[in-house]
Design an enzyme around this catalytic site. Structure first.
Site, PDB file in Angstrom:
ATOM      1  N   TYR A 152      53.084  33.829  64.611  1.00 42.30           N
ATOM      2  CA  TYR A 152      54.121  34.474  63.818  1.00 42.30           C
ATOM      3  C   TYR A 152      54.136  33.972  62.372  1.00 42.30           C
ATOM      4  O   TYR A 152      54.481  34.701  61.456  1.00 42.30           O
ATOM      5  CB  TYR A 152      55.486  34.261  64.485  1.00 42.30           C
ATOM      6  CG  TYR A 152      56.445  35.404  64.322  1.00 42.30           C
ATOM      7  CD1 TYR A 152      56.026  36.721  64.444  1.00 42.30           C
ATOM      8  CD2 TYR A 152      57.782  35.175  64.053  1.00 42.30           C
ATOM      9  CE1 TYR A 152      56.912  37.774  64.307  1.00 42.30           C
ATOM     10  CE2 TYR A 152      58.684  36.216  63.919  1.00 42.30           C
ATOM     11  CZ  TYR A 152      58.243  37.513  64.042  1.00 42.30           C
ATOM     12  OH  TYR A 152      59.119  38.549  63.908  1.00 42.30           O
ATOM     13  N   LYS A 159      62.017  35.249  59.106  1.00 43.09           N
ATOM     14  CA  LYS A 159      63.115  35.459  60.052  1.00 43.09           C
ATOM     15  C   LYS A 159      64.140  34.327  59.964  1.00 43.09           C
ATOM     16  O   LYS A 159      65.342  34.552  60.143  1.00 43.09           O
ATOM     17  CB  LYS A 159      62.572  35.578  61.476  1.00 43.09           C
ATOM     18  CG  LYS A 159      61.892  36.908  61.769  1.00 43.09           C
ATOM     19  CD  LYS A 159      62.846  38.074  61.623  1.00 43.09           C
ATOM     20  CE  LYS A 159      62.211  39.394  62.010  1.00 43.09           C
ATOM     21  NZ  LYS A 159      63.111  40.557  61.772  1.00 43.09           N
TER      22      LYS A 159
END
Length: 253
Positions: A152, A159
């Site tokens: 990620y 995020k």
């Protein structure tokens, strides 16, 4: 009477009928809401086509959350369609491929990810605020940023910034009667997920770790949580992250 009866909602991020945003729009309509979608550029026709699969016809307005002109004119363009807004769903995220290599990513890659995937929450909220009345709700979709997930990389950092932005929005919009909350969904096999290199690593292990089990092909549980947060059922909840991940967030390794 539906959960969202009479509500006027702006929903971003509808690209495929497998997306969480699509099912939020569907559930919202089934629960009595008037829904408007957003899209832009080459994806506009895709969103318009997919929108025909919803229970009722919808308007699709142009919005690129990194385009200041689109944001500055959003309230003006929405007012004839809805008058005012009761809720907004932020279902937007983008990072260049380079951002998925943490040590090699350039600032250009990273800044693009942060702009589209984190700052955009504040930008969207500010653009919609003139149309929102007390009791309104902003809801965003995240992927739990407490951990350094495999593959990620800088999207995970974005995020984390997105989740922090939610808390600051809760602080600044609360006195105006507006709520800001997030839904942290487990991995869903969506168009966005397919663009993440190695996403199948999540697909292979999430169900094994989730005490409730997990179906990467089912966006409905997360969509229901979004619909609930957009309703009047959480009048005193803001700055929160509701996990809809089968329970993985609460488990040790």
């Amino acid at each position: 009477m539906g959960l969202l009866e009479g509500k006027k909602l702006l929903i971003t991020g509808v690209l495929m009928d497998s997306s969480i945003a699509f099912h939020v729009a569907r559930i919202a309509q089934e629960e009595g809401a008037h829904v408007v979608l957003t899209s832009f550029g080459r994806t506009m026709k895709i969103t318009q086509t997919i929108s025909r699969r919803l229970p009722q016809p919808v308007e699709v307005v142009e919005l690129d959350v990194t385009n200041s002109e689109h944001l500055d004119t959003l309230a003006e363009r929405l007012r004839p369609l809805v008058g005012e807004l009761d809720g907004v769903l932020h279902s937007i995220g983008f990072a260049p491929q380079g951002a998925f290599d943490f040590m090699s990513a350039t600032w250009e890659d990273v800044s693009t990810a942060l702009h589209a995937s984190a700052y955009s929450l504040k930008a969207l909220a500010a653009a919609c605020e003139p149309l929102m009345s007390p009791g309104g709700a902003i809801v965003g979709l995240t992927f739990d940023a407490k951990f350094a997930w495999p593959v990620y990389d800088w999207m995970g950092v974005a995020k984390a910034a997105f989740e922090s932005t939610n808390r600051y929005l809760a602080r600044d919009l609360g006195p105006k009667g507006l709520r800001s909350n997030l839904v942290a969904a487990g991995p869903i096999r969506t168009t966005a997920a397919k663009s993440i290199p190695g996403f199948e690593q999540f697909e292979q292990t999430w169900d094994e770790r989730a005490p409730l089990g997990w179906n990467v092909g089912d966006p409905v549980p997360a969509a229901r949580a979004c619909a609930a947060l957009l309703s009047d059922w959480f009048p005193a909840t803001t700055g929160e992250i509701v996990h809809v991940d089968g329970g993985v967030h609460a488990m040790g390794q």
